[in-house]
Design a protein around this motif. Structure first.
Motif, PDB file in Angstrom:
ATOM      1  N   GLU A   1      -6.303  -5.399  10.660  1.00 25.59           N
ATOM      2  CA  GLU A   1      -7.501  -6.126  10.529  1.00 25.59           C
ATOM      3  C   GLU A   1      -7.304  -7.287   9.897  1.00 25.59           C
ATOM      4  OE1 GLU A   1     -10.706  -7.576  12.231  1.00 25.59           O
ATOM      5  OE2 GLU A   1      -9.572  -5.645  12.777  1.00 25.59           O
TER       6      GLU A   1
ATOM      7  N   HIS B   1      -3.878   6.192   9.236  1.00 23.46           N
ATOM      8  CA  HIS B   1      -4.758   5.430  10.303  1.00 23.46           C
ATOM      9  C   HIS B   1      -5.620   4.593   9.477  1.00 23.46           C
ATOM     10  CE1 HIS B   1      -7.850   4.866  13.176  1.00 23.46           C
ATOM     11  NE2 HIS B   1      -7.006   4.943  13.907  1.00 23.46           N
ATOM     12  N   GLU B   2      -6.099   4.979   8.284  1.00 28.51           N
ATOM     13  CA  GLU B   2      -6.959   4.043   7.586  1.00 28.51           C
ATOM     14  C   GLU B   2      -6.216   2.901   7.132  1.00 28.51           C
ATOM     15  OE1 GLU B   2     -10.441   4.231   4.176  1.00 28.51           O
ATOM     16  OE2 GLU B   2      -9.748   6.254   4.935  1.00 28.51           O
ATOM     17  N   VAL B   3      -5.287   3.204   6.365  1.00 30.57           N
ATOM     18  CA  VAL B   3      -4.835   2.124   5.818  1.00 30.57           C
ATOM     19  C   VAL B   3      -4.126   1.171   6.793  1.00 30.57           C
ATOM     20  CG1 VAL B   3      -2.474   1.784   4.437  1.00 30.57           C
ATOM     21  CG2 VAL B   3      -3.893   3.394   3.826  1.00 30.57           C
TER      22      VAL B   3
ATOM     23  N   VAL C   1      -5.318  10.845   8.715  1.00 29.48           N
ATOM     24  CA  VAL C   1      -6.228   9.991   8.807  1.00 29.48           C
ATOM     25  C   VAL C   1      -6.132   9.026   7.697  1.00 29.48           C
ATOM     26  CG1 VAL C   1      -8.865  10.205   8.067  1.00 29.48           C
ATOM     27  CG2 VAL C   1      -7.819  12.108   9.443  1.00 29.48           C
ATOM     28  N   ALA C   2      -5.329   9.257   6.708  1.00 23.76           N
ATOM     29  CA  ALA C   2      -5.267   8.140   5.543  1.00 23.76           C
ATOM     30  C   ALA C   2      -4.329   7.241   6.119  1.00 23.76           C
ATOM     31  CB  ALA C   2      -4.682   8.854   4.287  1.00 23.76           C
TER      32      ALA C   2
ATOM     33  N   ARG D   1       0.846  -1.361  -0.052  1.00 21.86           N
ATOM     34  CA  ARG D   1       0.016  -0.007  -0.099  1.00 21.86           C
ATOM     35  C   ARG D   1       0.952   1.360   0.067  1.00 21.86           C
ATOM     36  NH1 ARG D   1      -5.342  -0.561   2.063  1.00 21.86           N
ATOM     37  NH2 ARG D   1      -5.461   1.564   0.980  1.00 21.86           N
TER      38      ARG D   1
ATOM     39  N   ASP E   1      -0.672  12.747   5.899  1.00 23.29           N
ATOM     40  CA  ASP E   1      -2.158  12.727   6.182  1.00 23.29           C
ATOM     41  C   ASP E   1      -2.451  11.676   7.090  1.00 23.29           C
ATOM     42  OD1 ASP E   1      -4.869  12.150   5.873  1.00 23.29           O
ATOM     43  OD2 ASP E   1      -5.070  12.523   3.808  1.00 23.29           O
TER      44      ASP E   1
ATOM     45  N   SER F   1      -5.027   0.515   9.941  1.00 21.22           N
ATOM     46  CA  SER F   1      -6.153  -0.282  10.548  1.00 21.22           C
ATOM     47  C   SER F   1      -6.680  -1.614   9.567  1.00 21.22           C
ATOM     48  CB  SER F   1      -7.471   0.729  10.734  1.00 21.22           C
ATOM     49  OG  SER F   1      -6.948   1.611  11.609  1.00 21.22           O
ATOM     50  N   GLU F   2      -6.513  -1.088   8.533  1.00 19.33           N
ATOM     51  CA  GLU F   2      -7.089  -2.172   7.531  1.00 19.33           C
ATOM     52  C   GLU F   2      -5.969  -3.271   7.426  1.00 19.33           C
ATOM     53  OE1 GLU F   2      -7.602  -0.439   3.638  1.00 19.33           O
ATOM     54  OE2 GLU F   2      -9.553   0.688   4.227  1.00 19.33           O
TER      55      GLU F   2
END
Length: 233
Positions: A107, A99-101, A96-97, A88, A94, A103-104
């Motif tokens: 998981e 954190h999102e990447v 937020v970006a 990725r 960024d 987190s995915e």
């Protein structure tokens, strides 16, 4: 230096064998991807499907070597393909970006999907160290161009525009950050009380006969030293 990466893979693999839902986050700079440990860690992680997420902070220069002189790959995230894991690419400034990447990826690892390699593109505003002359390998104009991309400034601006951050909260956060930094500096400047016998701790689950012998020799030397110091006083 990437030496921590194989350790992270081992920790993650051991956690999975024990049935723990631990996911290891292994962080390294772009310069560390040029080390052999990086290759070994990603290879083992993919083969074992270890629950580990590799986060590469790509500031473009490592210490002083431009990325183009470190790799011919289109991006560091592309290297994931050769190891058999997802790669990725994300804007490292960024929050937020990122954190999102992350987190995915966490998981996915926790559900048994194996490792992920994430490249976060950022920029080092200051010199690498106070002994580093950054003007030898980059231009001041390049640094200035990144000033508006400071991740803290971007996040603060976004939260303010969404009415999630006001001046009182901003001041409180800064004060908390300064207090935490001051506490960290104070603790780092304290000389730790080291026990030489810790050399033999956590080497093996059960100490070998050689370690027990070495520990006994060191203990005897320390006791003799203490007795001599006591007699001297």
């Amino acid at each position: 230096m990437a030496t921590q990466l194989p350790h992270a893979v081992g920790l993650a693999h051991a956690a999975r064998l024990k049935g723990d839902d631990v996911v290891a986050l292994a962080m390294v700079g772009d310069g560390g991807t040029s080390e052999g440990d990086f290759h070994e860690a990603l290879n083992f992680a993919a083969v074992w499907q270890a629950p580990v997420v590799f986060l590469v902070q790509n500031n473009g220069f490592a210490i002083s070597v431009p990325l183009a002189k470190q790799t011919a790959a289109p991006s560091l995230a592309h290297k994931a393909v050769g190891y058999g894991m997802p790669g990725r690419l994300v804007d490292g400034n960024d929050a937020v970006a990122v954190h999102e990447v992350l987190s995915e990826a966490v998981e996915r690892a926790r559900e048994g999907g194996g490792p992920t390699l994430i490249e976060a593109v950022t920029y080092r505003m200051e010199a690498h160290t106070n002994a580093d002359d950054a003007t030898r390998y980059r231009q001041d104009a390049d640094v200035e161009a990144w000033q508006d991309h400071d991740p803290i400034v971007l996040l603060e601006r976004e939260l303010t525009e969404r009415d999630l951050l006001d001046e009182d909260r901003r001041r409180a956060v800064r004060e908390d950050a300064e207090a935490m930094a001051a506490d960290l500096r104070a603790r780092m400047n304290q000389d730790p009380a080291l026990d030489p016998m810790d050399l033999f701790t956590h080497v093996y689950a059960e100490q070998t006969s050689q370690l027990r012998e070495q520990a006994a020799l060191l203990r005897a030397e320390l006791e003799a030293e203490n007795e001599a110091d006591g007699a001297g006083r």
